[in-house]
Design a protein around this motif. Structure first.
Motif, mmCIF file in Angstrom:
data_model
loop_
_atom_site.group_PDB
_atom_site.id
_atom_site.type_symbol
_atom_site.label_atom_id
_atom_site.label_comp_id
_atom_site.label_asym_id
_atom_site.label_seq_id
_atom_site.Cartn_x
_atom_site.Cartn_y
_atom_site.Cartn_z
ATOM 1 N N MET A 20 43.298 48.448 48.078
ATOM 2 C CA MET A 20 42.455 48.783 49.225
ATOM 3 C C MET A 20 42.403 47.673 50.275
ATOM 4 N N ASN A 21 43.104 46.557 50.020
ATOM 5 C CA ASN A 21 43.143 45.504 51.041
ATOM 6 C C ASN A 21 43.754 46.016 52.339
ATOM 7 N N VAL A 22 44.523 47.089 52.225
ATOM 8 C CA VAL A 22 45.085 47.738 53.413
ATOM 9 C C VAL A 22 43.973 48.120 54.388
ATOM 10 N N LEU A 63 56.797 44.280 38.624
ATOM 11 C CA LEU A 63 57.264 42.934 38.975
ATOM 12 C C LEU A 63 56.785 41.914 37.943
ATOM 13 N N GLU A 64 55.467 41.883 37.707
ATOM 14 C CA GLU A 64 54.934 40.873 36.775
ATOM 15 C C GLU A 64 55.376 41.159 35.351
ATOM 16 N N ASP A 65 55.584 42.431 35.065
ATOM 17 C CA ASP A 65 55.937 42.823 33.704
ATOM 18 C C ASP A 65 57.345 42.354 33.308
ATOM 19 N N SER A 74 55.949 20.925 35.358
ATOM 20 C CA SER A 74 54.493 21.036 35.470
ATOM 21 C C SER A 74 54.111 21.052 36.948
ATOM 22 N N GLU A 75 52.930 21.542 37.231
ATOM 23 C CA GLU A 75 52.487 21.563 38.624
ATOM 24 C C GLU A 75 52.399 20.154 39.217
ATOM 25 N N PRO A 76 51.834 19.160 38.483
ATOM 26 C CA PRO A 76 51.845 17.805 39.053
ATOM 27 C C PRO A 76 53.269 17.322 39.370
ATOM 28 N N ASN A 96 42.770 40.115 39.157
ATOM 29 C CA ASN A 96 43.036 40.057 40.597
ATOM 30 C C ASN A 96 44.234 40.928 40.938
ATOM 31 N N THR A 97 45.351 40.332 41.368
ATOM 32 C CA THR A 97 46.495 41.165 41.767
ATOM 33 C C THR A 97 47.353 41.565 40.571
ATOM 34 N N THR A 98 47.053 41.058 39.390
ATOM 35 C CA THR A 98 47.812 41.432 38.189
ATOM 36 C C THR A 98 47.159 42.647 37.546
HETATM 37 N N1 LIG Z 1 39.901 43.591 48.787
HETATM 38 C C1 LIG Z 1 39.678 42.524 48.027
HETATM 39 N N2 LIG Z 1 40.556 41.502 48.025
HETATM 40 C C2 LIG Z 1 40.320 40.413 47.290
HETATM 41 C C3 LIG Z 1 39.153 40.320 46.476
HETATM 42 C C4 LIG Z 1 38.252 41.430 46.451
HETATM 43 O O1 LIG Z 1 37.220 41.429 45.746
HETATM 44 N N3 LIG Z 1 38.541 42.506 47.240
HETATM 45 N N4 LIG Z 1 38.930 39.181 45.759
HETATM 46 C C5 LIG Z 1 39.490 37.932 46.274
HETATM 47 C C6 LIG Z 1 39.357 36.858 45.275
HETATM 48 S S1 LIG Z 1 37.792 36.558 44.678
HETATM 49 C C7 LIG Z 1 40.397 36.101 44.853
HETATM 50 S S2 LIG Z 1 40.100 34.758 43.826
HETATM 51 C C8 LIG Z 1 41.780 36.391 45.312
HETATM 52 C C9 LIG Z 1 42.822 36.142 44.202
HETATM 53 O O2 LIG Z 1 43.914 35.623 44.765
HETATM 54 P P1 LIG Z 1 45.060 34.782 43.997
HETATM 55 O O3 LIG Z 1 44.455 33.727 43.169
HETATM 56 O O4 LIG Z 1 45.990 34.369 45.072
HETATM 57 O O5 LIG Z 1 45.771 35.896 43.116
HETATM 58 P P2 LIG Z 1 46.034 36.127 41.576
HETATM 59 O O6 LIG Z 1 46.239 37.593 41.466
HETATM 60 O O7 LIG Z 1 44.986 35.551 40.730
HETATM 61 O O8 LIG Z 1 47.451 35.405 41.318
HETATM 62 C C10 LIG Z 1 48.314 35.861 40.332
HETATM 63 C C11 LIG Z 1 49.615 35.059 40.289
HETATM 64 O O9 LIG Z 1 49.360 33.717 39.928
HETATM 65 C C12 LIG Z 1 50.517 33.157 39.294
HETATM 66 N N5 LIG Z 1 50.050 32.313 38.199
HETATM 67 C C13 LIG Z 1 49.419 32.680 37.065
HETATM 68 N N6 LIG Z 1 49.155 31.603 36.293
HETATM 69 C C14 LIG Z 1 49.618 30.525 36.970
HETATM 70 C C15 LIG Z 1 49.639 29.114 36.718
HETATM 71 O O10 LIG Z 1 49.179 28.623 35.687
HETATM 72 N N7 LIG Z 1 50.193 28.331 37.700
HETATM 73 C C16 LIG Z 1 50.734 28.843 38.838
HETATM 74 N N8 LIG Z 1 51.248 27.997 39.744
HETATM 75 N N9 LIG Z 1 50.746 30.159 39.080
HETATM 76 C C17 LIG Z 1 50.191 30.981 38.180
HETATM 77 C C18 LIG Z 1 51.367 34.284 38.788
HETATM 78 O O11 LIG Z 1 52.647 34.177 39.395
HETATM 79 C C19 LIG Z 1 50.599 35.546 39.227
HETATM 80 O O12 LIG Z 1 51.495 36.490 39.794
HETATM 81 O O13 LIG Z 1 41.866 37.764 45.755
HETATM 82 C C20 LIG Z 1 40.938 38.059 46.777
HETATM 83 N N10 LIG Z 1 41.209 39.374 47.312
#
Ligand SMILES: Nc1nc2c(c(=O)[nH]1)N[C@H]1C(S)=C(S)[C@@H](COP(=O)(O)OP(=O)(O)OC[C@H]3O[C@@H](n4cnc5c(=O)[nH]c(N)nc54)[C@H](O)[C@@H]3O)O[C@H]1N2
Ligand SMILES: Nc1nc2c(c(=O)[nH]1)N[C@H]1C(S)=C(S)[C@@H](COP(=O)(O)OP(=O)(O)OC[C@H]3O[C@@H](n4cnc5c(=O)[nH]c(N)nc54)[C@H](O)[C@@H]3O)O[C@H]1N2
Ligand SMILES: [Mo]
Length: 761
Positions: free
Chosen positions: A732-734, A115-117, A557-559, A658-660
């Motif tokens: 593993m969030n499942v 998806l991201e790719d 932009s986000e703002p 993170n999810t990427t």
């Molecule tokens: N089981 C388990 N789950 C976890 C964690 C764990 O340790 N274990 N860690 C947790 C933690 S610490 C966190 S921070 C969360 C992460 O949670 P999130 O911050 O919600 O997830 P990310 O994977 O960082 O988000 C990636 C997406 O951000 C978008 N993106 C990238 N750059 C930008 C930008 O500049 N602006 C905007 N608007 N979008 C952008 C893209 O579309 C990309 O697909 O996950 C949590 N989940």
């Protein structure tokens, strides 16, 4: 693919070969080159990177929140920063033809990597339920749709506004202003899953939610204690600080169930001379491996050893500091003395001799820093553990002076700035008062929903509109199928994103994808080119200036997106949204009046290195009930798993954000082509008749007794204490039950999942 199984391998066979090379160095250089080739970015990638994190110019690295070098123009880059930047700058595009060619049902079968790719999103899209396609929509129509749905809500609390920690300060301020003008404090954010515990603990102990040290302190300290962070992968620029500390003779103690790459040696990423000659530097003087969740007992053991030392060496405890600046010492000492060594050893999983050795290092150091990340916070007793760390610091007066203090490592590049600028579902009254006065609004006073609260409220039908300002809520949150079902119950989901991800496919009855500019890109508004600001882990606020042409002319932009949403939902708003967006200096002028420590924001943020937000605790001013730093006296939790049960910590691989997921490799842990794995102690494997790479089923049992399972994962024998296991998020969030969150911080227990593991039938 089963929609909850995360990433899918590409058929290459998995490998596990323990990694014996220094962190960073040539392995990192090769990995970067392969990545740049794959992303076809060999020309622009490196050029952009030379502009990153530069004094007075360039953009802030969208990677981690580690601060920039204090020496200014010094080029301090890392392998993972390069990947994060390149991932954003890819030439690939997801345009209207792409969405016309694929239904959402079809895309749901793709892996998260696929998806991201596909590349960058290019224009606003709306979900069309009749065809199951996303179809183009104009910006104005998209905003109007949001306005209409919000107008039909019975209460503004039926909307929830999520922030992922990349959002710049100016957008952050507008975002929370919109939510509060609408009338809700429903502002969940990623720090609800990350450092909520640190914030609450530091607030209770020291009256400030942040660490007190900066990079200069790292350069001066005698002893560094690094707990529960995989620095080589997740804060790679910390390697530079560790190596420099080692060379100057500082002690470096790593406390982690796993011996991570940062706890061995490194070739400093930007030290080309040393790279050329393969010279590595040690980055550790002692590695301590507690059981998962055993840190609080371990820290208490260190405190016990310090107090014992004080019987013969009165200088072991800084009596004058304790007397002048703290409250509750006598109770704490009594508690520590009453905690038997046997209990400390059992709960920490570490021998008294090792704990004493760590305590001796601590006592011999004039100045100590304790730094931690998710290994400490994502537990039931995360708040108590951070407070125990502060207790230990207070014993020896390691606060309010150079080279000493608490130093949490924050996650996303601006997650700390998000909180500073108002993303808080439990806002302080004083902040709301100022917001009301300056912005002429009547903000709601009741606390709002956090991440878990939002998911639960969606299930009950109480939250109907969800806005994701960045991030990937569907995959980042715990209990994947439960979170998916919650999002699908919404009337409208809005995702402001740069790339296609799972959260676009798991949507409400109506759905919008609003594509935004990335950090690396030029942001033109009516008054000209704009800059934004961010805050790093050490409270430094500085500018970020994009320099690339936007991925598409239709991006906003986000703002600007927030202003568009706000105008549509708040027809009578007193806020001049368009006027603000035309020139971000105007947003900053408003922020300067509302936010503590942001006086003269526009001038100070343009200083060469930006500015540091005042830290009262650093000046030994404590906004606590006693007006002093407060010792805590929490009972030790029981973290020893019962027979047959393992405590599983979910964590990141080296090649992911993170999810990427960038690839299925985890170089420093010796893993290739494999994410569906579980690291286990060899004895625990033997006891279950499991051999290396055997397929296993992992079953978690939640507090409420419910079970969740993953099947066919590969077992990998690893140097990890008995009774502990580890594997990768987000797959593993499942296993993480929605109800299993800390009663202290409301953080999901992502490092403390109780599982049983058996060979797959
Ligand atoms: N089981 C388990 N789950 C976890 C964690 C764990 O340790 N274990 N860690 C947790 C933690 S610490 C966190 S921070 C969360 C992460 O949670 P999130 O911050 O919600 O997830 P990310 O994977 O960082 O988000 C990636 C997406 O951000 C978008 N993106 C990238 N750059 C930008 C930008 O500049 N602006 C905007 N608007 N979008 C952008 C893209 O579309 C990309 O697909 O996950 C949590 N989940
Ligand atoms: N490249 C890259 N950089 C990132 C991210 C990324 O995904 N990729 N994510 C960013 C974000 S949002 C965050 S919050 C940070 C996360 O940074 P980290 O906190 O390093 O994240 P995790 O990968 O979850 O690793 C947790 C570490 O804690 C250890 N651990 C697990 N349980 C325990 C325990 O009970 N006690 C102790 N002492 N240690 C334990 C694990 O062995 C592992 O080393 O990184 C940020 N930087
Ligand atoms: Mo995070």
């Amino acid at each position: 693919m089963d929609e909850t199984s995360g990433h899918q391998g590409d058929g290459r066979s998995p490998e596990f070969r323990p990694y014996h090379h220094p962190a960073a160095g040539w392995g990192a250089a090769r990995s970067v080159t392969e990545f740049l080739v794959r992303e076809r970015e060999l020309v622009d990638g490196p050029r952009a990177i030379m502009r990153m994190n530069h004094e007075n110019g360039g953009f802030d690295c969208p990677g981690c929140a580690w601060p920039d070098d204090t020496k200014g123009l010094h080029l301090d880059i890392c392998e993972n920063g390069i990947k994060h930047v390149t991932w954003e700058m890819t030439r690939k595009r997801v345009d209207r033809d792409f969405f016309a060619a694929h239904t959402v049902a079809e895309l749901s079968g793709w892996s998260d990597f696929q998806l991201e790719d596909q590349g960058r999103l290019t224009e606003p899209m709306r979900y069309d339920p009749d065809t199951d396609h996303y179809v183009p929509i104009s910006w104005e129509e998209a905003f109007a749709l949001f306005g209409r749905v919000v107008a039909e809500l019975d209460s503004p609390d039926q909307a929830s506004f999520y922030t992922s920690g990349r959002l710049g300060n100016e957008a952050t301020f507008l975002y929370q202003l919109m939510a509060r003008e609408l009338g809700t404090n429903n502002l969940p954010d990623c720090s609800n899953m990350c450092h909520e515990a640190s914030g609450r603990a530091l607030q209770a102990s020291l009256g400030t939610g942040k660490g007190t040290v900066d990079l200069k302190d790292w350069e001066m300290t005698d002893a560094l204690f690094i707990l529960g962070v995989n620095a080589a992968s997740n804060a790679p620029r910390m390697l530079t600080s560790l190596a420099e500390a080692y060379r100057r003779g500082a002690q470096i103690v790593h406390i982690n169930p796993l011996v991570e790459a940062a706890a061995t040696r490194t070739i400093i990423p930007h030290d080309f001379a040393r790279m050329a000659t393969f010279q590595s530097t040690r980055t550790s003087t002692l590695n301590v491996q507690p059981r998962i969740g055993g840190d609080m007992a371990l820290i208490r053991g260190m405190a016990k050893a310090v107090l014992e030392e004080a019987r013969t060496d009165p200088k072991a405890v800084d009596a004058e500091f304790v007397e002048r600046h703290t409250a509750g010492f006598d109770e704490y000492r009594a508690l520590v003395e009453a905690t038997p060594w046997a209990e400390i050893e059992r709960q920490s999983g570490v021998d008294r001799a090792v704990i004493t050795a760590a305590a001796r290092i601590y006592c011999e150091a004039d100045r100590s820093i304790f730094s931690w990340c998710l290994g400490i916070t994502q537990h039931e007793h995360g708040v108590d553990t951070v407070r125990e760390i502060v207790n230990l610091l207070l014993l020896r007066g390691n606060l309010g002076r150079e080279g000493a203090g608490p130093s949490p490592v924050r996650g996303h590049s601006n997650v700390q700035g998000n909180r500073t600028c108002g993303i808080d579902h439990r806002p302080a009254e004083a902040f709301l008062d100022r917001l009301a006065e300056v912005c002429g609004i009547d903000p709601p006073r009741a606390h709002g929903l956090d991440t878990i609260g939002t998911i639960e409220a969606m299930h009950r039908g109480e939250v109907k509109v969800f806005v994701g300002m960045g991030g990937n809520f569907a995959l980042a949150a715990p209990d994947t199928p439960h979170t998916f079902a919650a999002l699908r119950k919404c009337e409208l989901t809005v995702q402001v994103s740069t790339k296609l991800n799972r959260s676009h496919l798991v949507h409400g009855r109506q759905a919008l994808i609003l594509p935004c500019l990335g950090r690396t890109e030029k942001d033109h508004q009516r008054s000209g080119l704009q800059v934004t600001s961010v805050e790093d882990s050490m409270s430094m606020v500085h500018l970020s200036r994009g320099m690339k042409r936007p991925a598409s002319p239709h991006l906003r932009s986000e703002p600007a997106i927030i202003a568009g949403l706000a105008k549509a939902a708040l027809p009578d708003s007193p806020t001049p949204w368009e006027h603000h967006v035309a020139d971000y200096d105007r947003i900053r002028d408003t922020m300067a009046q509302v936010l503590d420590g942001f006086e003269d924001f526009n001038r100070r943020v343009r200083l060469p290195l930006g500015f540091r937000i005042r830290q009262p605790a650093r000046e030994l001013v404590f906004h606590t009930p006693s007006g002093r730093a407060e010792f805590s006296t929490a009972a030790l939790p029981d973290v020893v798993p019962t027979d047959g049960v393992l405590t599983l910590g979910t964590m990141r691989s080296h090649d992911q954000w993170n999810t990427t997921i960038y690839s299925d490799d985890d170089r420093y842990r010796g893993i290739k082509n494999l994410r569906t794995l579980i690291f286990m102690n060899a004895e625990d494997m033997r006891a279950r008749g499991i051999a290396k790479f055997d397929r296993v089923d992992i079953t978690s049992t939640a507090r409420d007794g419910s079970t969740r399972a993953l099947h066919g994962y590969l077992a990998v024998p690893y140097d990890i204490p008995r009774g502990c296991a580890a594997g990768y998020m987000p797959e593993m969030n499942v296993l993480c039950a929605i109800g299993d969150y800390s009663t202290q911080s409301d953080q999901p227990l992502m490092k403390h999942v109780k599982v049983t593991v058996e060979r797959s039938a």
